[in-house]
Design a protein around this motif. Structure first.
Motif, PDB file in Angstrom:
ATOM      1  N   VAL A 401      -9.573  -1.895 -18.977  1.00  0.00           N
ATOM      2  CA  VAL A 401      -9.577   0.039 -18.891  1.00  0.00           C
ATOM      3  C   VAL A 401      -9.491   0.171 -20.073  1.00  0.00           C
ATOM      4  N   PHE A 402     -10.740   1.790 -19.818  1.00  0.00           N
ATOM      5  CA  PHE A 402     -11.036   2.373 -20.794  1.00  0.00           C
ATOM      6  C   PHE A 402     -10.109   4.089 -21.077  1.00  0.00           C
ATOM      7  N   PRO A 403     -10.129   4.157 -22.461  1.00  0.00           N
ATOM      8  CA  PRO A 403      -9.223   5.421 -22.322  1.00  0.00           C
ATOM      9  C   PRO A 403      -9.999   6.760 -22.659  1.00  0.00           C
ATOM     10  N   ASP A 404      -9.065   7.577 -22.259  1.00  0.00           N
ATOM     11  CA  ASP A 404     -10.096   9.291 -23.129  1.00  0.00           C
ATOM     12  C   ASP A 404      -9.421   8.425 -24.123  1.00  0.00           C
ATOM     13  N   ASP A 405     -10.389   9.758 -24.991  1.00  0.00           N
ATOM     14  CA  ASP A 405     -10.006  10.300 -26.449  1.00  0.00           C
ATOM     15  C   ASP A 405      -8.335  10.537 -26.735  1.00  0.00           C
ATOM     16  N   ASN A 406      -7.436  11.081 -26.017  1.00  0.00           N
ATOM     17  CA  ASN A 406      -6.350  11.833 -25.892  1.00  0.00           C
ATOM     18  C   ASN A 406      -6.380  12.821 -25.188  1.00  0.00           C
ATOM     19  N   TRP A 407      -7.687  13.300 -25.470  1.00  0.00           N
ATOM     20  CA  TRP A 407      -7.939  15.004 -24.964  1.00  0.00           C
ATOM     21  C   TRP A 407      -8.405  15.847 -23.840  1.00  0.00           C
ATOM     22  N   GLY A 408      -9.105  13.978 -22.746  1.00  0.00           N
ATOM     23  CA  GLY A 408      -9.238  14.292 -21.386  1.00  0.00           C
ATOM     24  C   GLY A 408     -10.398  13.592 -22.087  1.00  0.00           C
ATOM     25  N   ASN A 409     -11.446  13.524 -22.883  1.00  0.00           N
ATOM     26  CA  ASN A 409     -12.514  13.135 -22.776  1.00  0.00           C
ATOM     27  C   ASN A 409     -12.564  11.628 -22.687  1.00  0.00           C
ATOM     28  N   LEU A 410     -13.650  10.982 -21.655  1.00  0.00           N
ATOM     29  CA  LEU A 410     -13.478   9.563 -21.413  1.00  0.00           C
ATOM     30  C   LEU A 410     -14.427   9.293 -22.736  1.00  0.00           C
ATOM     31  N   CYS A 411     -13.826   8.006 -23.554  1.00  0.00           N
ATOM     32  CA  CYS A 411     -14.297   7.244 -24.571  1.00  0.00           C
ATOM     33  C   CYS A 411     -15.709   6.307 -24.352  1.00  0.00           C
ATOM     34  N   LYS A 412     -15.410   5.982 -23.348  1.00  0.00           N
ATOM     35  CA  LYS A 412     -16.645   4.423 -22.293  1.00  0.00           C
ATOM     36  C   LYS A 412     -16.653   3.994 -21.584  1.00  0.00           C
ATOM     37  N   LEU A 413     -17.794   3.871 -20.414  1.00  0.00           N
ATOM     38  CA  LEU A 413     -17.974   3.345 -19.125  1.00  0.00           C
ATOM     39  C   LEU A 413     -18.476   2.144 -18.650  1.00  0.00           C
ATOM     40  N   PRO A 414     -18.717   1.574 -18.048  1.00  0.00           N
ATOM     41  CA  PRO A 414     -18.862   0.276 -18.247  1.00  0.00           C
ATOM     42  C   PRO A 414     -20.670   0.647 -18.024  1.00  0.00           C
ATOM     43  N   ASP A 415     -21.389  -0.574 -18.583  1.00  0.00           N
ATOM     44  CA  ASP A 415     -22.510  -1.059 -18.835  1.00  0.00           C
ATOM     45  C   ASP A 415     -23.439  -1.567 -17.751  1.00  0.00           C
ATOM     46  N   GLN A 416     -24.135  -0.591 -17.043  1.00  0.00           N
ATOM     47  CA  GLN A 416     -24.801  -0.703 -15.654  1.00  0.00           C
ATOM     48  C   GLN A 416     -25.588  -1.886 -15.787  1.00  0.00           C
ATOM     49  N   SER A 417     -26.498  -2.281 -16.435  1.00  0.00           N
ATOM     50  CA  SER A 417     -26.629  -3.547 -16.906  1.00  0.00           C
ATOM     51  C   SER A 417     -26.058  -4.786 -16.680  1.00  0.00           C
ATOM     52  N   LEU A 418     -24.771  -4.584 -16.714  1.00  0.00           N
ATOM     53  CA  LEU A 418     -24.229  -5.870 -16.806  1.00  0.00           C
ATOM     54  C   LEU A 418     -23.878  -6.301 -15.322  1.00  0.00           C
ATOM     55  N   PRO A 419     -23.050  -7.331 -14.646  1.00  0.00           N
ATOM     56  CA  PRO A 419     -22.752  -7.590 -13.457  1.00  0.00           C
ATOM     57  C   PRO A 419     -21.343  -7.258 -13.687  1.00  0.00           C
ATOM     58  N   PRO A 420     -20.655  -6.712 -12.316  1.00  0.00           N
ATOM     59  CA  PRO A 420     -19.371  -6.684 -11.524  1.00  0.00           C
ATOM     60  C   PRO A 420     -18.603  -7.454 -12.476  1.00  0.00           C
ATOM     61  N   ARG A 421     -17.403  -7.344 -12.865  1.00  0.00           N
ATOM     62  CA  ARG A 421     -16.148  -7.597 -13.126  1.00  0.00           C
ATOM     63  C   ARG A 421     -15.115  -8.486 -12.127  1.00  0.00           C
ATOM     64  N   ALA A 422     -14.939  -9.401 -12.769  1.00  0.00           N
ATOM     65  CA  ALA A 422     -13.731  -9.745 -11.086  1.00  0.00           C
ATOM     66  C   ALA A 422     -12.654  -8.357 -11.297  1.00  0.00           C
ATOM     67  N   GLY A 423     -11.941  -8.937 -12.141  1.00  0.00           N
ATOM     68  CA  GLY A 423     -11.131  -7.542 -12.314  1.00  0.00           C
ATOM     69  C   GLY A 423     -11.696  -6.354 -12.318  1.00  0.00           C
ATOM     70  N   GLY A 424     -12.626  -6.247 -12.484  1.00  0.00           N
ATOM     71  CA  GLY A 424     -12.686  -4.767 -12.203  1.00  0.00           C
ATOM     72  C   GLY A 424     -12.647  -3.659 -13.510  1.00  0.00           C
ATOM     73  N   TYR A 425     -12.331  -2.264 -13.210  1.00  0.00           N
ATOM     74  CA  TYR A 425     -12.258  -1.472 -14.193  1.00  0.00           C
ATOM     75  C   TYR A 425     -11.369   0.076 -14.272  1.00  0.00           C
ATOM     76  N   GLY A 426     -10.685   0.234 -15.380  1.00  0.00           N
ATOM     77  CA  GLY A 426      -9.515   0.880 -15.076  1.00  0.00           C
ATOM     78  C   GLY A 426      -9.993   2.212 -16.476  1.00  0.00           C
ATOM     79  N   LEU A 427      -9.012   3.075 -16.031  1.00  0.00           N
ATOM     80  CA  LEU A 427      -9.200   4.273 -16.728  1.00  0.00           C
ATOM     81  C   LEU A 427      -7.605   5.285 -16.792  1.00  0.00           C
ATOM     82  N   TYR A 428      -7.199   4.393 -18.442  1.00  0.00           N
ATOM     83  CA  TYR A 428      -6.266   5.327 -19.599  1.00  0.00           C
ATOM     84  C   TYR A 428      -6.795   6.829 -19.387  1.00  0.00           C
ATOM     85  N   TYR A 429      -5.926   8.117 -19.031  1.00  0.00           N
ATOM     86  CA  TYR A 429      -5.819   9.553 -19.374  1.00  0.00           C
ATOM     87  C   TYR A 429      -4.302  10.456 -19.814  1.00  0.00           C
ATOM     88  N   HIS A 430      -4.736  11.078 -20.550  1.00  0.00           N
ATOM     89  CA  HIS A 430      -3.810  12.267 -20.959  1.00  0.00           C
ATOM     90  C   HIS A 430      -4.249  13.599 -20.191  1.00  0.00           C
TER      91      HIS A 430
END
Length: 1001
Positions: A401-430
């Motif tokens: 789970v990638f968070p935002d910076d507490n102020w509504g701005n994302l901090c990280k996104l998945p690397d396009q060059s990596l294979p998909p994760r079985a667990g996938g990706y999530g988002l924590y937003y404020h």
């Protein structure tokens, strides 16, 4: 070239969107229910008779319960209460609520293509069973059935916020349901939830008073299952399924033994926050562990390095409880320090690896299952993100789970060059935050355009396994919470935002005023996005490399561009518009309108008026203006209005239902003498208890002497005369100026009125009024009659006389002789050119990538962003560009200030870059992250400044001749959002929002 991730995400999104389309006929949500009958329509309520509602007692408890909610909803709308039964009647029409696979539904001959086997997919249709017609509300699983049932409730006119915001329903005598197949489709995001957080004092005061205390001995402030029932129901009505419970002084499992059972009964997936691993809130540890001991024979330390066996035993109990109570959960893994901090043991990768491994071992041992079968999340919040950046990866089945910076701005996104994760990706937003910079907890401050842009970006990069939003008290963040859930269910295009806002307004207030209410709420979000209201008494400046805070100053300029007056008037006008709408609404809508619209609009508008009076008072007091004392009284009157609005919320709205809720301090931040060293960021509180609000900094009153004494102040200066020895010079006049008109203030420093005259040295410089009686203050505007003004630069004296004093003010009038070929684009005036990014002269695409306008994302207008957002970075000068034609009159070095949305480097490549050039010169590249030094994981001063001001200011320097030029703004990295560009030719003055946009020829 299209990236593999982009292709995967497109297919994933297409599948999610078409899942619903494959089972939806001509019925839409809007056309599902009508008051008009017909031979094909199903009579839910007709001729004072309601069709009975049938649900099997063997279905999921959440389905049985939602059938009872539908019964209550039909009665709310029609006054007719349907029968709720557990078997199909022998004849006659009936509503059947049941999940695919339940006995009553399995008896029917159904076409379940596109539904069966899907996740949380609903189906609504009219079917025949012998001589009966059945309105079937079913789903691929229990939550699919629940969502379909609540979809019908919303379609007959019951708002999801009927309880939390006292939204009334419009009475209808007849309810007829379309016979066409209808589905909400399959959600794009699997787990969609909220985090109730930072709940003191508002929710923490109100909830135990309304629902009764928590049941844990010694902890009466805990939230019991009666409270959580209301939360869970609303989450389900909003098509959510996941909750992180409140943590500050609260322990979900202990505060009421029925809490987990209630979540199970409703069909809610439980989780715990980023700091609470293995299904145990951190408060459970704090309540039972003491220095030197804990219930597991350990040292009492929340330390995996020094107290590992006790920690693992504590975790095992949390997982055992999940197994024993058989509730659905997503297990948080990893570990943070106690109290939302970093680990006390250091941040070595080896330590975190051992923690993650130990958690997998506990999960396997206690559940007897393969941990890969158990939903898990690792939330990379704050310092935890650095583990990921250093290469640490959790087991593949764990959702990252990638968070935002507490102020509504994302901090990280998945690397396009990596294979998909079985667990996938999530988002924590404020939508709520407590921490560095300053808390924002009082009212909704989310700009929907910004939320859309960031969530859209997350969706496009394949973040689809879990989304959770920190909604604070929940109440107060209704609009962004509902939008968050809707976007998680089915990401909407940018063009649909205005329609969504109108639908939100109509859902809660009916269609008659919906467009006007939507416009008020939209404007409200744009104005709030400029700066959180809690930060209206902090000015941030930069001296060299030092970032300085002054918590006794307004961030808006008192002397340049009329900035503080302009923003205050915008808020005042918005408040008046909201009041006019309130006067048009029927009486039964008044409580809901106050709760969802009027309070936040009017209270914020009032706060701006308070701050204008307060800071103008302090400014005038330094100059000895008699008017200062009047402004002190005005500020105090606005403070009384603030308290009165809160009192209305607490005692009058809904008959006093919300008593104690509107208690959040929002004015007195920064008073270190009152409540200690945390005052610059923490709410006014002592011993963790919020203090009553106050005006800070305090207003000032001066002693006004007898007699009359003239003072003179001018636009653009903090000085006054004759106190200052400098020559008073007004900001330069130009026929191309867009700034507010220049003025001269003649003020009294004594008690006795006096007469004054203000005389310009030439007839084409017009002063209004030219004379008058000054009791406290007289403001005279100065204008140029350009038809009579000479070419070139002229200095004109303006003589101010009164009370035995004379002050000579100088007006500099610049009237250039401009060739016709120069009259193109934005024109320099007052030493700058200011351009809203949306007003490009040309928008030049490159290789399928183009800048796109996002309305309302900027502090003063729209913003421009490259699309598609998954585009690869470009070499400087080879990407898409925006062009701005302008004419400069001042040759030499200029500085181009780019006003950018405050973004982090979300891509795997380092930095976040754009480039600027003029005409055919080579582009200058700016690395925003490197230049600003902002680091969200360290939460340093640079980051605090950027997020507090809600802008990232970066600059390039260029040497130009006088004449026409083309400024080019180039995309280098794809996630940059540019709001405004200001070219400083030597006359730019400090202000918060930058100067108004320049005149365009």
């Amino acid at each position: 070239m299209t990236s593999p991730l982009a292709r995967r995400n497109f297919l994933q999104l297409l599948a999610a969107l078409t899942a619903g389309a494959s089972v939806t006929g001509t019925a839409s949500a809007a056309g599902l229910v009508s008051e008009q009958g017909g031979s094909a329509r199903f009579p839910l309520v007709s001729k004072r008779r309601a069709a009975p509602i049938v649900v099997s007692t063997t279905d999921h408890p959440g389905v049985v319960r939602v059938a009872a909610d539908l019964q209550a909803d039909v009665e709310r709308v029609t006054g007719i209460r349907p029968q709720l039964v557990n078997a199909l009647p022998a004849d006659g029409d009936a509503v059947l609520v049941g999940t695919l696979g339940s006995p009553l539904v399995d008896e029917l001959d159904l076409d379940v293509a596109g539904v069966a086997g899907k996740w949380e997919t609903s189906l609504t249709q009219v079917v025949r069973a012998g001589r009966r017609r059945l309105l079937l509300l079913t789903g691929s699983d229990p939550r699919g059935t629940i969502y379909g049932t609540y979809d019908l409730s919303r379609s007959i006119g019951v708002s999801p916020w009927y309880w939390w915001d006292d939204v009334p329903v419009e009475h209808r005598d007849e309810l007829h349901v379309s016979p066409d197949r209808h589905s909400l489709g399959t959600p794009f995001v699997k787990y969609r939830g909220i985090f109730i957080n930072d709940e003191n004092p508002a929710l923490g005061t109100w909830a135990p008073r309304y629902f009764g205390p928590g049941h844990a001995p010694g902890h009466p402030g805990g939230f019991n299952h009666l409270f959580w029932e209301k939360v869970f129901e609303t989450v389900l009505r909003l098509k959510g399924n996941y909750v992180w419970p409140a943590v500050w002084g609260r322990a979900f499992a202990e505060d009421d033994p029925l809490n987990h059972a209630t979540a199970k009964r409703y069909g809610i997936v439980m989780g715990t926050s980023h700091e609470a691993p293995m299904m145990r809130g951190i408060e459970e540890w704090n309540r039972h562990a003491k220095p030197g001991q804990d219930p597991y024979g350990g040292t009492g330390e929340w330390s995996f390095r020094r107290n590992p066996e006790a920690i693992k035993a504590y975790w095992a109990d949390g997982i055992k409880r999940m197994v024993d109570e058989d509730f659905e959960g997503v297990v948080t893994v990893g570990m943070r320090g106690n109290g939302d901090t970093g680990l006390p043991d250091g941040d070595s990768i080896e330590l975190m690896q051992s923690i993650l491994a130990a958690e997998q071992e506990v999960l396997a041992r206690v559940t007897g299952r393969d941990p890969a079968e158990i939903p898990q999340v690792w939330t990379l919040y704050k310092e935890v993100l650095r583990y990921w950046d250093k290469g640490l990866r959790p087991p593949d089945h764990v959702t990252v789970v990638f968070p935002d910076d507490n102020w509504g701005n994302l901090c990280k996104l998945p690397d396009q060059s990596l294979p998909p994760r079985a667990g996938g990706y999530g988002l924590y937003y404020h939508f709520d935050y407590v921490g560095g910079g300053r808390n924002y907890k009082w009212v909704d401050t989310a700009a929907l355009a910004n939320v859309w842009e960031q969530l859209d970006q997350a969706a496009e990069y394949g973040v689809s396994r879990l989304w959770v939003a920190n909604v604070g008290d929940f109440k107060g963040n209704e609009l962004p919470a509902q939008f968050f859930f809707d976007q998680a269910w089915k990401p909407m295009p940018l063009e649909r935002l205005p329609q969504w806002e109108r639908e939100y307004a109509a859902q809660n207030f009916g269609s008659r005023c919906a467009a006007d209410i939507a416009e008020v709420l939209s404007t409200y979000g744009k104005l709030q996005a400029r700066r959180k209201p809690e930060l209206l008494n902090r000015r941030i400046t930069v001296e060299g490399t030092a970032i300085l805070y002054d918590d006794k100053q307004t961030p808006f300029s008192l002397v340049h561009h009329g900035e503080l007056d302009r923003v205050t008037e915008e808020w005042r006008e918005l408040g008046e518009r909201a009041e006019r709408i309130a006067s048009r609404l029927p009486s039964h809508y008044q409580d809901a309108f106050f709760e969802l619209v009027l309070y936040q609009v009017k209270a914020t508008a009032n706060l701006y008026e308070l701050r204008r009076a307060e800071f103008t008072n302090i400014f005038y007091a330094k100059q000895g203006r008699t008017l200062a004392n009047d402004l002190a009284a005005t500020a105090e009157a606005r403070f009384a209005d603030d308290l009165a609005l809160a009192e209305r919320f607490n005692t009058l709205v809904a008959g006093g239902k919300w008593r104690g809720f509107q208690t959040q301090p929002h004015i007195g931040y920064g008073d270190v003498e009152r409540y200690g060293p945390n005052a610059p960021w923490q709410q006014p509180e002592k011993d963790n208890v919020a203090l009553p609000d106050e005006i800070f900094p305090p207003v000032q009153r001066i002693t006004v002497p007898e007699g009359a004494e003239m003072g003179v102040a001018i636009d653009g200066s903090e000085q006054w005369w004759p106190s200052s020895s400098d020559t008073p010079v007004l900001p330069e006049f130009s026929p191309f100026q867009s700034r507010p008109g220049q003025f001269v203030d003649v003020f009294n420093r004594g008690r006795e009125p006096f007469a004054c005259t203000i005389h310009a040295g030439v007839p084409w410089l017009v002063v209004r009024p030219g004379s008058g009686r000054v009791e406290k203050q007289l403001r005279a505007t100065v204008e140029v009659d350009w038809a009579r003004a000479p070419r070139g630069t002229t200095r004109v004296p303006i003589v101010v006389s009164g009370a035995g004093r004379t002050v000579t003010v100088e007006a500099v009038v610049r009237n250039p002789d401009v060739p016709r070929s120069w009259r193109s684009g934005f024109m320099e005036a007052s030493g700058y050119v200011s351009v809203e990014a949306e007003h490009a002269s040309a928008n030049v695409a490159a290789n399928g990538v183009r800048w796109r306008r996002i309305p309302g994302i900027g502090r003063t207008g729209a913003g421009m962003k490259p699309f598609p957002v998954t585009a690869a970075s470009r070499e400087p000068g080879r990407g898409p560009r925006l062009e701005y034609r302008m004419t400069l009159f001042t040759p030499g070095e200029v500085t181009v200030w780019a006003h950018l949305s405050p973004r982090a480097g979300v891509l795997p490549t380092p930095g976040l870059r754009y480039a600027v050039s003029f005409d055919d010169a080579a582009p200058q590249v700016v690395d925003i992250i490197k230049t600003s030094g902002a680091d969200h994981s360290l939460m340093n001063r640079q980051w605090e400044r950027m997020t507090s001001d809600n802008v990232n200011l970066t600059a390039t320097k260029h040497v130009l001749t006088a004449g026409p030029h083309v400024l080019k703004f180039w995309m280098v990295d794809p996630t940059v959002v540019v709001q405004k560009l200001v070219v400083d030719t030597g006359g730019l003055r400090p202000s918060y929002l930058g100067p108004p946009e320049s005149k365009r020829m």
